[in-house]
Design a protein around this motif. Structure first.
Motif, PDB file in Angstrom:
ATOM      1  N   GLU A  88      -6.737 -10.744 -12.028  1.00 33.71           N
ATOM      2  CA  GLU A  88      -6.888 -11.301 -13.375  1.00 33.71           C
ATOM      3  C   GLU A  88      -8.073 -10.712 -14.126  1.00 33.71           C
ATOM      4  N   LEU A  89      -8.972 -10.039 -13.404  1.00 38.13           N
ATOM      5  CA  LEU A  89     -10.158  -9.471 -14.048  1.00 38.13           C
ATOM      6  C   LEU A  89      -9.788  -8.303 -14.952  1.00 38.13           C
ATOM      7  N   ASP A  90     -10.411  -8.251 -16.114  1.00 38.30           N
ATOM      8  CA  ASP A  90     -10.244  -7.126 -17.022  1.00 38.30           C
ATOM      9  C   ASP A  90     -11.359  -6.133 -16.722  1.00 38.30           C
ATOM     10  N   HIS A  91     -11.078  -5.220 -15.799  1.00 34.00           N
ATOM     11  CA  HIS A  91     -12.113  -4.284 -15.348  1.00 34.00           C
ATOM     12  C   HIS A  91     -11.506  -2.896 -15.194  1.00 34.00           C
ATOM     13  N   PHE A  92     -12.352  -1.889 -15.331  1.00 27.66           N
ATOM     14  CA  PHE A  92     -11.972  -0.486 -15.207  1.00 27.66           C
ATOM     15  C   PHE A  92     -12.001  -0.124 -13.717  1.00 27.66           C
ATOM     16  N   TRP A  93     -10.809  -0.067 -13.070  1.00 27.95           N
ATOM     17  CA  TRP A  93     -10.744   0.075 -11.614  1.00 27.95           C
ATOM     18  C   TRP A  93     -10.545   1.508 -11.134  1.00 27.95           C
ATOM     19  N   THR A  94     -10.528   2.482 -12.019  1.00 24.85           N
ATOM     20  CA  THR A  94     -10.191   3.835 -11.582  1.00 24.85           C
ATOM     21  C   THR A  94     -11.236   4.450 -10.649  1.00 24.85           C
ATOM     22  N   TRP A  95     -12.394   3.822 -10.503  1.00 29.39           N
ATOM     23  CA  TRP A  95     -13.395   4.343  -9.583  1.00 29.39           C
ATOM     24  C   TRP A  95     -13.038   4.056  -8.123  1.00 29.39           C
ATOM     25  N   LEU A  96     -12.095   3.146  -7.907  1.00 17.98           N
ATOM     26  CA  LEU A  96     -11.662   2.835  -6.545  1.00 17.98           C
ATOM     27  C   LEU A  96     -10.677   3.886  -6.044  1.00 17.98           C
ATOM     28  N   PRO A  97     -10.606   4.106  -4.732  1.00 20.43           N
ATOM     29  CA  PRO A  97      -9.690   5.121  -4.197  1.00 20.43           C
ATOM     30  C   PRO A  97      -8.220   4.721  -4.307  1.00 20.43           C
ATOM     31  N   GLU A  98      -7.942   3.414  -4.377  1.00 19.96           N
ATOM     32  CA  GLU A  98      -6.580   2.909  -4.513  1.00 19.96           C
ATOM     33  C   GLU A  98      -6.602   1.730  -5.474  1.00 19.96           C
ATOM     34  N   GLU A  99      -5.430   1.162  -5.755  1.00 20.09           N
ATOM     35  CA  GLU A  99      -5.421  -0.011  -6.625  1.00 20.09           C
ATOM     36  C   GLU A  99      -6.238  -1.114  -5.941  1.00 20.09           C
ATOM     37  N   PRO A 100      -6.860  -2.000  -6.723  1.00 22.52           N
ATOM     38  CA  PRO A 100      -7.904  -2.879  -6.183  1.00 22.52           C
ATOM     39  C   PRO A 100      -7.513  -3.743  -4.994  1.00 22.52           C
ATOM     40  N   THR A 101      -6.313  -4.328  -4.975  1.00 21.91           N
ATOM     41  CA  THR A 101      -5.961  -5.192  -3.843  1.00 21.91           C
ATOM     42  C   THR A 101      -5.910  -4.403  -2.546  1.00 21.91           C
ATOM     43  N   VAL A 102      -5.356  -3.194  -2.605  1.00 17.92           N
ATOM     44  CA  VAL A 102      -5.279  -2.348  -1.408  1.00 17.92           C
ATOM     45  C   VAL A 102      -6.665  -1.852  -1.015  1.00 17.92           C
ATOM     46  N   ALA A 103      -7.459  -1.418  -2.005  1.00 15.79           N
ATOM     47  CA  ALA A 103      -8.780  -0.858  -1.723  1.00 15.79           C
ATOM     48  C   ALA A 103      -9.696  -1.883  -1.059  1.00 15.79           C
ATOM     49  N   PHE A 104      -9.731  -3.103  -1.605  1.00 15.45           N
ATOM     50  CA  PHE A 104     -10.625  -4.109  -1.039  1.00 15.45           C
ATOM     51  C   PHE A 104     -10.127  -4.602   0.317  1.00 15.45           C
ATOM     52  N   ARG A 105      -8.829  -4.784   0.471  1.00 17.35           N
ATOM     53  CA  ARG A 105      -8.312  -5.235   1.758  1.00 17.35           C
ATOM     54  C   ARG A 105      -8.581  -4.198   2.843  1.00 17.35           C
ATOM     55  N   THR A 106      -8.362  -2.931   2.514  1.00 15.30           N
ATOM     56  CA  THR A 106      -8.602  -1.860   3.486  1.00 15.30           C
ATOM     57  C   THR A 106     -10.068  -1.790   3.877  1.00 15.30           C
ATOM     58  N   ALA A 107     -10.965  -1.887   2.896  1.00 19.99           N
ATOM     59  CA  ALA A 107     -12.402  -1.800   3.178  1.00 19.99           C
ATOM     60  C   ALA A 107     -12.861  -2.956   4.066  1.00 19.99           C
ATOM     61  N   ILE A 108     -12.376  -4.160   3.780  1.00 17.25           N
ATOM     62  CA  ILE A 108     -12.768  -5.316   4.587  1.00 17.25           C
ATOM     63  C   ILE A 108     -12.190  -5.220   5.988  1.00 17.25           C
ATOM     64  N   ALA A 109     -10.942  -4.780   6.109  1.00 17.27           N
ATOM     65  CA  ALA A 109     -10.334  -4.618   7.431  1.00 17.27           C
ATOM     66  C   ALA A 109     -11.100  -3.599   8.266  1.00 17.27           C
ATOM     67  N   GLU A 110     -11.548  -2.521   7.626  1.00 24.28           N
ATOM     68  CA  GLU A 110     -12.313  -1.502   8.348  1.00 24.28           C
ATOM     69  C   GLU A 110     -13.652  -2.051   8.827  1.00 24.28           C
ATOM     70  N   LEU A 111     -14.310  -2.872   7.996  1.00 23.70           N
ATOM     71  CA  LEU A 111     -15.567  -3.482   8.418  1.00 23.70           C
ATOM     72  C   LEU A 111     -15.371  -4.374   9.640  1.00 23.70           C
ATOM     73  N   LEU A 112     -14.298  -5.142   9.629  1.00 27.10           N
ATOM     74  CA  LEU A 112     -14.028  -6.047  10.748  1.00 27.10           C
ATOM     75  C   LEU A 112     -13.762  -5.270  12.042  1.00 27.10           C
ATOM     76  N   THR A 113     -13.011  -4.186  11.944  1.00 32.01           N
ATOM     77  CA  THR A 113     -12.712  -3.413  13.150  1.00 32.01           C
ATOM     78  C   THR A 113     -13.926  -2.638  13.637  1.00 32.01           C
ATOM     79  N   GLU A 114     -14.852  -2.308  12.730  1.00 36.88           N
ATOM     80  CA  GLU A 114     -16.104  -1.689  13.163  1.00 36.88           C
ATOM     81  C   GLU A 114     -16.910  -2.668  14.006  1.00 36.88           C
ATOM     82  N   GLN A 115     -16.896  -3.948  13.620  1.00 36.96           N
ATOM     83  CA  GLN A 115     -17.649  -4.957  14.357  1.00 36.96           C
ATOM     84  C   GLN A 115     -16.956  -5.339  15.659  1.00 36.96           C
TER      85      GLN A 115
END
Length: 217
Positions: A88-115
């Protein structure tokens, strides 16, 4: 109506008679006691319970006594991802490597597997409106356009992660992603933070500092 959580009872046909639960009812007159499905959140949800994990509620009368009425939750079931507050946020997301839902989910999943190697992110929910901080520089000769230089997002979350041994943990907090050098891709820097049991008020304050810490680091 206020709702206090209780453990999954042995039977839903009669109100729970545990003294602690009755005391909880007495402390919430006119409210309810939410019945939590422990199979969906494990033994300790650490302060966050997704709506799907609530089986229903025992209704409390104005006298602080259980009325015997039980209201089932129509949303009860296996929790799923919820990114509504992010999309719902009106934000310029093109700085992310993928669309925001995929980018944030992937980043968080990677952090969890690192731990915990082999850990699996079961579901992720954005629990409040994310905080965004951005900064840019003026384009010479154009007073109406800016070039994005740095940005960051503080994302309040609740999630379920299952370890390789099958144990489930429910975690909540704020995930922060900041990036600098967006006007110079060759010198771009990204950094993420995972602050457990932190609300968005604190996470937002930290974000304002962190968008500059990335460049300094």
């Amino acid at each position: 109506m206020n709702s206090a959580p209780v453990a999954w009872p042995r039977s839903l046909r009669t109100p729970p008679d545990d003294p602690d639960l009755l005391a909880g009812a007495a402390a919430n007159p006119g409210g309810s006691l939410a019945v939590i499905d422990g199979d969906l959140v494990g033994g300790d949800p650490n302060g966050y319970v997704p709506v799907e994990a609530v089986h229903g509620c025992w209704i409390i009368g104005p006298d602080g006594q259980l009325t015997g009425e039980y209201a089932e939750n129509p949303e009860h079931g296996t929790p799923t991802d919820d990114f509504a507050r992010l999309t719902e946020l009106d934000h310029f997301w093109t700085w992310l490597p993928e669309e925001p839902t995929v980018a944030f989910r992937t980043a968080i999943a990677e952090l969890l597997t690192e731990q915990v190697p082999g850990a699996v992110l079961e579901w992720l929910k954005v629990t409040d409106e994310p905080k965004v901080v951005s900064a840019g520089r003026q384009i010479p000769g154009d007073d109406e356009k800016l070039v994005l230089v740095r940005t960051g997002v503080a994302l309040p979350f609740g999630l379920s992660v299952r370890s390789p041994d099958g144990l489930r943990d429910i975690l909540w907090g704020v995930f922060t992603w900041a990036a600098s050098g967006l006007d110079d891709p060759g010198n771009r820097k990204d950094r993420v933070w995972f602050d457990l049991q932190t609300d968005i008020a604190v996470g937002g304050e930290l974000l304002s500092q962190r968008v500059y810490e990335v460049e300094a680091g």
